[in-house]
Design a protein around this motif. Structure first.
Motif, PDB file in Angstrom:
ATOM      1  N   SER A  95       0.871  -1.181   0.000  1.00  0.00           N
ATOM      2  CA  SER A  95       0.000   0.000   0.000  1.00  0.00           C
ATOM      3  C   SER A  95       0.897   1.217   0.000  1.00  0.00           C
ATOM      4  O   SER A  95       1.778   1.325   0.838  1.00  0.00           O
ATOM      5  CB  SER A  95      -0.871  -0.007   1.238  1.00  0.00           C
ATOM      6  N   ASN A  96       0.710   2.068  -0.943  1.00  0.00           N
ATOM      7  CA  ASN A  96       1.596   3.226  -1.008  1.00  0.00           C
ATOM      8  C   ASN A  96       0.963   4.304  -1.854  1.00  0.00           C
ATOM      9  O   ASN A  96       0.230   4.036  -2.790  1.00  0.00           O
ATOM     10  CB  ASN A  96       2.932   2.812  -1.631  1.00  0.00           C
ATOM     11  N   GLN A  97       1.291   5.540  -1.512  1.00  0.00           N
ATOM     12  CA  GLN A  97       0.815   6.644  -2.341  1.00  0.00           C
ATOM     13  C   GLN A  97       1.754   6.844  -3.520  1.00  0.00           C
ATOM     14  O   GLN A  97       1.441   7.567  -4.432  1.00  0.00           O
ATOM     15  CB  GLN A  97       0.800   7.918  -1.511  1.00  0.00           C
ATOM     16  N   LYS A  98       2.924   6.199  -3.443  1.00  0.00           N
ATOM     17  CA  LYS A  98       3.873   6.416  -4.519  1.00  0.00           C
ATOM     18  C   LYS A  98       3.616   5.409  -5.640  1.00  0.00           C
ATOM     19  O   LYS A  98       2.887   4.437  -5.479  1.00  0.00           O
ATOM     20  CB  LYS A  98       5.295   6.286  -3.986  1.00  0.00           C
ATOM     21  N   THR A  99       4.222   5.670  -6.771  1.00  0.00           N
ATOM     22  CA  THR A  99       4.032   4.819  -7.942  1.00  0.00           C
ATOM     23  C   THR A  99       5.394   4.246  -8.328  1.00  0.00           C
ATOM     24  O   THR A  99       6.419   4.862  -8.033  1.00  0.00           O
ATOM     25  CB  THR A  99       3.415   5.664  -9.079  1.00  0.00           C
ATOM     26  N   PRO A 100       5.442   3.061  -8.946  1.00  0.00           N
ATOM     27  CA  PRO A 100       6.766   2.511  -9.301  1.00  0.00           C
ATOM     28  C   PRO A 100       7.503   3.447 -10.265  1.00  0.00           C
ATOM     29  O   PRO A 100       6.881   4.071 -11.123  1.00  0.00           O
ATOM     30  CB  PRO A 100       6.432   1.189 -10.001  1.00  0.00           C
ATOM     31  N   THR A 101       8.824   3.536 -10.095  1.00  0.00           N
ATOM     32  CA  THR A 101       9.631   4.345 -11.009  1.00  0.00           C
ATOM     33  C   THR A 101       9.884   3.518 -12.268  1.00  0.00           C
ATOM     34  O   THR A 101      10.953   2.946 -12.456  1.00  0.00           O
ATOM     35  CB  THR A 101      10.953   4.752 -10.341  1.00  0.00           C
ATOM     36  N   THR A 102       8.844   3.412 -13.091  1.00  0.00           N
ATOM     37  CA  THR A 102       8.962   2.648 -14.330  1.00  0.00           C
ATOM     38  C   THR A 102       8.470   3.533 -15.461  1.00  0.00           C
ATOM     39  O   THR A 102       7.548   4.338 -15.278  1.00  0.00           O
ATOM     40  CB  THR A 102       8.089   1.383 -14.284  1.00  0.00           C
ATOM     41  N   ILE A 103       9.065   3.381 -16.620  1.00  0.00           N
ATOM     42  CA  ILE A 103       8.723   4.254 -17.731  1.00  0.00           C
ATOM     43  C   ILE A 103       8.663   3.420 -19.007  1.00  0.00           C
ATOM     44  O   ILE A 103       9.444   2.476 -19.168  1.00  0.00           O
ATOM     45  CB  ILE A 103       9.761   5.405 -17.811  1.00  0.00           C
ATOM     46  N   LEU A 104       7.700   3.722 -19.856  1.00  0.00           N
ATOM     47  CA  LEU A 104       7.533   2.960 -21.093  1.00  0.00           C
ATOM     48  C   LEU A 104       7.583   3.912 -22.282  1.00  0.00           C
ATOM     49  O   LEU A 104       6.897   4.938 -22.293  1.00  0.00           O
ATOM     50  CB  LEU A 104       6.187   2.218 -21.075  1.00  0.00           C
TER      51      LEU A 104
END
Length: 641
Positions: free
Chosen positions: A92-101
């Motif tokens: 559970s987190n307010q952050k988002t994965p550091t992933t980029i497409l």
């Protein structure tokens, strides 16, 4: 005449004209400016002027990222970004994965959960053309000669420019934050009203910090003409600013495992924090672990750094790396390498499955942890090897990982703990060394922050190491501590009054040759005068205290009246005292450029007075032509070109 020659010439003329009395008195030549000095007031104005309506901080993490903001009119009220779509089970987190497409033609497509989910749903025949990137922030820490052209690899093995990726990510956050601010205020929000803050590890060297700033310029977050709209914040410093304001009900004291700890829940952590208290903040992130040592000065709560920032690449991705090594041991390195390239989306799936089990690891756990193997892993392995995954597990001599009939890897708790061990051992070794330093005595609190701080295994190891010497405090919203602290830092960047320089910085100069003091091989005779070459003129020493706004002053003179630009090489070293630029461990780390065009004057000798500021999170330079009083464009560049 080569650049080096002209540099020596300038410095000769300078050394002859101004034999600095400070040098001979053993003073490092650092000239603190009194608060009434115009320069000091200017920087204060720029720093905390009310020209911004809102401060937005971006925590650009190795594994997860996010933003938070506060309006300057209500600095107490920190908003963390809206919930993201597509969270993970068990995380559970307010952050988002550091992933980029990126699309096959290298255009930005999506970021975070959206990028991951879209990539995951692509057909394997298609997905191999798309460029998916994760955990790329570490590249800035590990690249020795970082430049604007440094490359990073996407999951399909293709190379992309790191600067483009970082700029895409920042542009994404800019768009999201401005959209949220516009919704909040009910009208289009103007980017010029935002002061942006980007967080970076404190142990990052200057090139990596400058790289972040360059990416921000490229992304349109701020413009090169308005550099003070962006502040680079150091992650553990941001955490420290937040932690000193914590109320007792907002944290857990590991010693007592209670949130109350016998005080009324609304008291500050300052129920313990008194004048002059010393504490350590340990920021345990995905990529790095970063430690700062601070002392608090009340009543304002200003902070003073007691020992230079330290740490290393001991973040939680070290555990992922150990898991990958375990898979290689069971299934073979050749298979894992192929699988990652040929089925990159399934590999991402497997690592997500591992992530949620990794978070379930605990010292007292007795039941096994099950990790789902994607169908394409099982399928591809059979094609690749000609036998089943189950067979491989039976055959491998890894006895604490079994195959369960539901198509899962079943790991014993000990097996999981073993994956944590190398990373946790590194952290504990570092913490032990830090606490042995004389500057780091009487530490009242150790604040554990960052996503990895939630690990029960790490918490227990820290407790065992400290043996009750300091109170170990974990804020409740440990993953958002840095984000909230970075907003507070953006609202008042002058809260940290004294820092320690991580390195010794200086330039090479010529001094008059002194028999017996200077080595004979450094002798240079010019026009009958005997000079000693390669002398290291120290601007600031490693671990030296520097107050915010304190300046190092030097004067330089163009070799020829017609000269347009003065270029001076800046050298650095981890050693505290350096005699010559040719010593081992001294390296060229940057260039100081003084643009003296348009300042031609009738004066017989042009003196360009340079002021360098080392007390901030970035090193800055400014310069003035003494005879005309005009400002000279000055810049320090740390990125290798």
């Amino acid at each position: 005449m080569s650049e080096a020659d002209t540099t020596t010439d300038k410095i000769i003329t300078d050394a002859m004209a101004n034999p600095s009395p400070a040098k001979s008195l053993g003073d490092p030549g650092i000239t603190p400016l009194s608060p009434t000095h115009i320069q000091q007031n200017d920087t204060d104005q720029v720093q905390s002027g009310p020209s911004f309506v809102v401060v937005v901080a971006i925590d650009f993490g190795t594994t997860s990222s996010g933003y938070a903001y506060a309006f300057t009119k209500e600095p107490e009220c920190i908003h963390t970004m809206r919930r993201w779509e597509g969270g993970d089970p068990g995380v559970s987190n307010q952050k988002t994965p550091t992933t980029i497409l990126l699309t096959p033609d290298r255009k930005f497509h999506s970021f975070g959960y959206a990028a991951r989910d879209f990539y995951h749903d692509l057909d394997p025949s298609e997905s191999k053309h798309w460029l998916y990137l994760e955990k790329f922030k570490m590249k800035l820490h590990t690249t020795a000669n970082l430049s604007i052209d440094t490359d990073i690899h996407a999951a399909n093995g293709k190379r992309v420019k790191a600067l483009d990726i970082f700029a895409y990510a920042l542009a994404f956050f800019k768009e999201q934050a401005l959209k949220e601010l516009s919704d909040q205020t009910g009208s289009e929000f103007d980017n010029n009203d935002v002061r942006w803050v980007i967080t970076v590890p404190a142990i990052w060297k200057m090139p990596a910090k400058q790289f972040m700033r360059e990416a921000a310029y490229k992304s349109g977050l701020v413009s090169r003409e308005n550099p003070e709209q962006l502040i680079i914040a150091l992650e553990p410093e941001a955490a420290s600013i937040y932690c000193r304001k914590l109320r007792l009900h907002q944290m857990v004291d590991l010693g007592t495992q209670t949130t109350q700890n016998g005080f009324s829940p609304n008291e500050n952590v300052g129920s313990g924090m008194t004048q002059g208290d010393r504490y350590v903040v340990m920021d345990c992130g995905g990529g790095t672990v970063d430690l700062t040592v601070h002392q608090i000065r009340l009543p304002e709560g200003h902070l003073k750094e007691l020992y230079k920032a330290s740490g290393g690449p001991y973040g939680s991705i070290g555990v992922d790396y150990e898991f990958e090594k375990l898979l290689c041991k069971i299934f073979g390195q050749d298979f894992i390498d192929q699988f990652k390239l040929k089925r990159p989306a399934a590999w991402v799936d497997l690592m997500i499955a591992f992530e949620s089990r990794k978070r379930a690891a605990a010292p007292d756990r007795t039941n096994p942890l099950n990790i789902n193997l994607p169908f394409s892993f099982i399928d591809y392995y059979k094609k690749f090897r000609g036998h089943s995954v189950e067979h491989a597990l039976r055959k491998s001599n890894v006895d604490f990982v079994k195959w369960s009939s539901q198509g899962m890897l079943r790991m014993s708790p000990d097996a999981m703990n073993t994956l944590f061990k190398p990373t946790v051992d590194h952290i504990i070794q570092h913490l032990t060394e830090l606490f042995d330093k004389p500057e780091v005595s009487d530490i009242k609190f150790l604040f554990l922050v960052g996503g990895f701080a939630e690990s029960a295994l790490l918490q227990q190891a820290v407790q065992n190491m400290l043996q009750g010497r300091s109170r170990i405090i974990i804020p409740h919203d440990v993953g958002l501590t840095i984000l909230k602290g970075a907003v507070l830092f953006g609202l008042d960047p002058s809260v940290i009054k004294v820092r320690r320089s991580p390195l010794t910085y200086g330039v090479g100069v010529l001094n008059r040759f002194v028999e017996g003091k200077h080595p004979p091989e450094k002798l240079l005779v010019k026009d009958g005068t005997r000079w000693c070459t390669d002398v290291f003129d120290t601007f600031i020493s490693a671990d030296q205290s520097v107050a915010l706004g304190e300046m190092v002053k030097r004067s330089y003179t163009p070799a020829k009246p017609s000269q347009q630009v003065i270029v001076i090489h800046v050298y650095c070293s981890e050693k505290e005292s350096v005699g010559f630029i040719s010593q081992p461990g001294v390296r060229k780390c940057g260039t100081l450029r003084l643009d003296v065009s348009g300042t031609e004057s009738t004066a017989a000798r042009r003196e360009i007075q340079t002021l360098m500021q080392f007390g901030d999170t970035e090193i800055r330079a400014m310069a003035v032509d003494v005879s005309t009083g005009r400002t000279v464009k000055a810049s320090i560049d740390f990125l290798s070109h």
